[in-house]
Scaffold this active site. Structure first.
Site, mmCIF file in Angstrom:
data_model
loop_
_atom_site.group_PDB
_atom_site.id
_atom_site.type_symbol
_atom_site.label_atom_id
_atom_site.label_comp_id
_atom_site.label_asym_id
_atom_site.label_seq_id
_atom_site.Cartn_x
_atom_site.Cartn_y
_atom_site.Cartn_z
ATOM 1 C CB ALA A 1 -136.907 -56.372 14.797
ATOM 2 C CE1 TYR B 1 -150.814 -55.837 27.099
ATOM 3 C CE2 TYR B 1 -149.514 -55.603 29.103
ATOM 4 C CZ TYR B 1 -149.627 -56.021 27.793
ATOM 5 O OH TYR B 1 -148.555 -56.623 27.176
ATOM 6 C CD GLU C 1 -138.646 -66.283 10.394
ATOM 7 O OE1 GLU C 1 -138.461 -67.293 11.101
ATOM 8 O OE2 GLU C 1 -138.312 -65.133 10.739
ATOM 9 N NE ARG D 1 -144.367 -60.402 21.573
ATOM 10 C CZ ARG D 1 -143.380 -59.520 21.652
ATOM 11 N NH1 ARG D 1 -142.644 -59.264 20.585
ATOM 12 N NH2 ARG D 1 -143.119 -58.900 22.780
ATOM 13 C CG ASP E 1 -135.507 -58.890 21.275
ATOM 14 O OD1 ASP E 1 -135.567 -57.739 21.747
ATOM 15 O OD2 ASP E 1 -136.345 -59.772 21.530
#
Length: 404
Positions: free
Chosen positions: A12, A218, A31, A105, A304
């Site tokens: 995000a 997947y 961060e 991810r 989130d």
């Protein structure tokens, strides 16, 4: 140039940094971790998210790492029968104007990080923890703590909280609720397809629906890997620390007792092939109740931090990417005062993300149905198939991508 401070360097935050830079803003991204990275396994990206990524010029690096599954199939976890299928690949791209992709991810995070690294307008800072902020009509003053204990005061025109489920920015905004436990546990593993028996390898998105649980798998990394996620009802075991912990394969197999042999064989084979199961207690936020829960004055939320949701629509990352594209539109409205721009962003987003949150909760009830509801679900899937699985309002909706 105006400057936005972004708290959080996950998907995000990086998407928002790229979008803000494209809107003509300077970006300071802070961060708190020691390195940029993502914990987790696979991500499904619907056409709504992929259109945004493509508009940012990321089509080539994205597809170098992602898979484009040709089909989504739904099976019964009890007897293995196929209940329904939906065409993906070229067909969904033609229907909804974008590809349906699956990607690790960490690979998605890496694509976004590479896109912003080296941009003169984007500064990336590690080991900077946001402590608090004050905002007035002119600016936002943010207090940060560095790794050596020093504290910094940073002034910016806007602040974006993209700092995840346990967002510090959200916690400091009045009238915005925190996260809630979902009562569901996720077991995740990634395994090399070549290490699996040939009948268990797959290039499809497959969902197995069972009583009070489901499993989805997947391909990732051009089909070299298979991502598996099993979610069941349950509370975290006593003494569990953190949200990403070692999982017991025997506990997962016990939860799958009564399911069909092929599904149990897949779980066993994943462990034998070197897959390591991890346990994630799932949490969420209540559906967003209004624009004030996504922006107040010069402060906004994304991803989130704004709308953590259950994973039963595979849209967590997608909604964060949409947030960033909508933020780009809003920040570029130079004729408007900044608080009004952020309010425009929130007004454009809150009802859509709340709808996805609510639908995700509802899907969880349907996926894990028992008794008559399970029988009705299976019958509906067999009769209607793709008409149930396809979601035009979702895959065609969201912000209109703006490319250079």
């Amino acid at each position: 140039m105006q400057q936005i401070l972004i708290a959080g360097g996950g998907i995000a935050g990086l998407a928002a940094a790229l979008a803000s830079q494209r809107a003509g803003w300077q970006v300071r991204l802070h961060e708190r971790a020691k390195a940029f990275g993502e914990i987790g396994a696979g991500v499904q990206l619907g056409p709504n998210a992929v259109r945004c990524l493509d508009a940012w010029g990321l089509a080539a690096p994205l597809r170098a790492l992602a898979c484009r599954p040709p089909l989504l199939q739904v099976r019964s976890a009890l007897d293995g029968r196929e209940l329904a299928r939906m065409r993906l690949g070229r067909e969904i791209s033609e229907r909804h104007g974008g590809d349906y992709l699956t990607i690790h991810r960490a690979d998605l995070h890496g694509v976004l990080l590479s896109a912003v690294q080296g941009l003169a307008e984007v500064q990336l800072q590690l080991q900077h923890e946001l402590l608090d902020f004050t905002a007035d009509d002119a600016a936002v003053c943010t207090r940060l703590r560095c790794a050596d204990g020093r504290e910094l005061q940073v002034e910016s025109d806007a602040l974006l909280g993209a700092d995840g489920l346990h967002s510090r920015v959200r916690a400091l905004l009045p009238g915005v609720a925190g996260e809630l436990p979902s009562g569901h546990l996720a077991y995740r593993a990634v395994v090399a397809q070549q290490a699996l028996p040939a009948p268990l390898r797959s290039e499809l998105v497959t969902v197995w629906l069972g009583p009070r649980l489901h499993l989805v798998h997947y391909p990732l990394r051009a089909g070299a890997l298979l991502n598996l996620v099993a979610i069941r009802h349950g509370q975290p075991p006593p003494g569990l620390e953190g949200w990403d912990c070692a999982a017991s394969e025997s506990e997962l197999l016990a939860a799958l007792a009564g399911s069909c042999t092929p599904l149990q064989d897949l779980v066993r084979a994943a462990g034998q092939a070197g897959g390591v199961w991890r346990l994630w207690p799932l949490a969420e936020r209540a559906p967003v109740a209004g624009a004030h829960e996504m922006a107040q004055g010069r402060v906004a939320l994304a991803g989130d931090a704004a709308h953590a949701m259950r994973p039963y629509m595979a849209q967590g990352a997608g909604m964060a990417i949409e947030d960033a594209m909508q933020l780009q539109h809003a920040l570029a409205m130079q004729a408007l005062e900044l608080p009004l721009r952020l309010r425009r962003y929130a007004l454009a987003r809150w009802q859509r993300v709340a709808a996805v949150q609510r639908r995700s909760r509802r899907n969880g009830q349907i996926f894990h149905a028992v008794g008559p509801l399970r029988l009705a679900r299976d019958l509906s899937l067999r009769l209607l198939g793709e008409r149930i699985l396809d979601l035009p309002w979702l895959y065609r909706g969201g912000p209109v991508p703006k490319s250079e």
